[in-house]
Scaffold this active site. Structure first.
Site, PDB file in Angstrom:
ATOM      1  N   SER A 187      32.249  39.711  40.290  1.00  0.00           N
ATOM      2  CA  SER A 187      33.699  39.740  40.532  1.00  0.00           C
ATOM      3  C   SER A 187      34.226  38.856  41.656  1.00  0.00           C
ATOM      4  O   SER A 187      35.435  38.772  41.849  1.00  0.00           O
ATOM      5  CB  SER A 187      34.155  41.164  40.795  1.00  0.00           C
ATOM      6  N   SER A 238      36.555  41.081  38.504  1.00  0.00           N
ATOM      7  CA  SER A 238      37.699  41.909  38.814  1.00  0.00           C
ATOM      8  C   SER A 238      38.604  41.355  39.914  1.00  0.00           C
ATOM      9  O   SER A 238      39.754  41.744  40.013  1.00  0.00           O
ATOM     10  CB  SER A 238      37.209  43.292  39.232  1.00  0.00           C
ATOM     11  N   LYS A 265      41.324  42.078  48.887  1.00  0.00           N
ATOM     12  CA  LYS A 265      41.249  42.790  47.610  1.00  0.00           C
ATOM     13  C   LYS A 265      41.616  44.251  47.841  1.00  0.00           C
ATOM     14  O   LYS A 265      41.167  44.861  48.818  1.00  0.00           O
ATOM     15  CB  LYS A 265      39.831  42.651  47.041  1.00  0.00           C
TER      16      LYS A 265
END
Ligand code: GLN
Length: 507
Positions: free
Chosen positions: A183, A159, A84
């Site tokens: 997330s 997210s 990420k």
């Protein structure tokens, strides 16, 4: 499609370590898959913001050399992974999907990244996210949304939608995410993958761009429970660079996943959270969840209902606490230290440059959170807003304590609905915030929680997630139950790599 991109990390590692296939071949297959399905940004999966093919192949060669020398660095050595893009990396940009970090190169690796490298994993690139991890759909990325491989018109969650869609699309067998309010778990649920939020403080957050420091936790994304556990053991454990890192030994998650896979849950007490079903939940989600409850009972678990009356306060409390911490954490993006600088032309004072840069560099959702948080912390509102939210947080912790006094784990659907259409909630922040209704309590309390695929919703054929919550430092219990359920559910209803034929055909 190359068979290698459909295999679990554990199987890839087995083949690499047995020298049936090289890490370089495995890495190439994933780079080709990315080439085939990830772009263009306007219509592909768009999981990646940055790819490092050269670096990945070099890491793969090193892993192959270690295997040839009889000493793979870890049980996952040679396996590719996606990161990420809010994790710092010295050899790739780190943007947090924000314009404000444009051009910034971190001078250090996040601890989890350093641990992956030491364990011989192969970082492929950096994945898309909602700007600064604020959102539930990746639509808040400054670089355009990622798409759900099951249906490219739908969101892959957020997210961490880039990490989940990369894993679901066969672009990477593993990924890392960060979970502040859901997330990792929510994207896992809507893409049919496994997502784990470890106990707060058990995985170092050094090098994670801070959103809400009392809630943030890094964790694994994978296609199987065992893969998530193997990755969890690589990244977990105390780190002196993280002041919130706990010294307790990491729970034996791999052992638990292996034990669970033997399919016996006799003696395990599972609590179904009363407050997390019924009104507002998609019928197909509730249907899949009810089937899962039955399956867990068939595995020998004792399933009971437990009420957690304060969980209803979790969402409002979170949306005061998280923005409050964010407003403070994001103050460091002041145009002086990192990335973008606007108006530095000799005509503007430093404070003007600062506000011009923040105006241009932050997106709408980030600004909304900074304003809410600054207001909630202001002298006139602190007691009524931030202080109240912290009291609600205490009530939620007490609900968990009471529930775990009688149950080993708690379960709920991970999300109230399956993946919604891109654009559907973009102008309605409150509807967007509801996606994390069931995941937020575990961030507020700091306990472990994961999402495991729970079949497909009967009403739209899209993946549903089963959330399993365990007490702090008992992550292994969630893994055990998840692994047992995964085996019992069977591959038919489990995650599969959507074929994405249409996308491949356009290449
Ligand atoms: N969707 C939640 C939010 O927008 C959670 C995000 C997260 O876990 N990073 O804040």
């Amino acid at each position: 499609m190359n068979e290698l991109v459909s295999l679990d990390a554990a199987e890839l590692a087995r083949r690499i370590h047995a020298r049936e296939v090289s890490s370089v071949e495995v890495t190439r297959a994933h780079l080709e898959r990315i080439e085939a399905v990830d772009g263009p940004a306007e219509s592909g999966v768009h999981a990646f913001l940055h790819l490092d093919a050269e670096g990945a192949l070099a890491a793969a060669e090193a892993a192959d050399r270690a295997v040839a020398g009889g000493a793979p660095a870890s049980p996952l050595a040679g396996v590719p992974i996606a990161l990420k893009d809010n994790l710092t990396t010295t050899d790739m940009p780190t943007t947090a999907a924000s314009r404000i970090l444009e051009g910034w190169r971190p001078p250090y690796d996040a601890t989890v990244v350093a641990r992956l490298r030491a364990a011989g994993l192969v970082p492929l690139g950096k994945t898309n996210l909602d700007e600064f991890a604020m959102g539930s759909s990746t639509e808040n990325s400054a670089f355009g949304p990622s798409r759900n491989p099951w249906d490219l018109t739908r969101i892959p969650g957020g997210s961490g939608g880039g990490s989940s869609s990369a894993v679901a699309a066969g672009e990477s067998p593993l990924a890392l995410g960060s979970d502040t309010g859901g997330s990792i778990r929510q994207p896992g649920a809507v893409t049919g993958t496994v997502g784990v939020k470890p106990t707060y403080g058990t995985v170092s957050r050094y090098g994670l761009i801070a959103f809400s420091s009392s809630l943030d936790q890094i964790g694994p994304c994978a296609r199987s429970v065992l893969d998530a556990a193997l990755l969890h053991e690589v990244i977990g454990g105390q780190d002196r660079n993280d002041q919130t890192s706990v010294s307790a030994p990491l729970p034996p998650v791999v052992e638990a996943a292996q034990a669970g896979a033997r399919g016996d849950l006799a003696g395990v007490r599972i609590g179904v959270v009363t407050e997390f079903s019924g009104e507002g939940y998609q019928p197909g989600v509730l249907g899949a969840f009810t089937d899962a409850v039955r399956t867990l009972g068939e595995l020998g678990a004792e399933v009971v209902e437990v009420s957690c009356p304060s969980f209803g306060y979790a969402l409002p409390a979170y949306y005061l606490i998280a923005p409050s911490e964010a407003s403070s954490n994001l103050a460091r993006f002041d145009a002086m230290r990192y990335g973008l600088r606007v108006g530095d032309d000799g005509e503007h004072a430093a404070d003007e440059v600062m506000s011009l840069t923040r105006e241009a560099g932050f997106g709408a959702e980030v600004k909304r959170r900074i304003m809410i948080g600054t207001h909630a912390l202001s002298a006139g509102s602190y007691d009524a807003l931030y202080g109240k939210a912290q009291k609600a947080r205490t009530l939620i912790v007490r609900d968990f304590t009471a529930a775990f006094a009688t149950c080993d784990v708690l379960i709920s659907p991970t999300t109230p609905t399956t993946a919604f259409a891109i654009g559907e909630r973009a102008d309605d922040p409150l509807a967007m915030y509801l996606a994390d209704l069931c995941t937020i309590p575990s961030n507020l309390a700091g306990n472990a929680a994961l999402s495991v695929p729970c079949g497909l919703s009967a009403d739209d054929g899209l993946p549903v997630g089963l959330q399993i919550m365990a007490p702090a430092l008992a992550d292994d219990r969630a893994y055990r139950v998840a692994a047992a359920y995964e085996v019992a559910r069977g591959p038919g209803a489990g995650p599969r790599i959507p074929e994405l034929r249409a996308l491949e055909a356009t290449r």
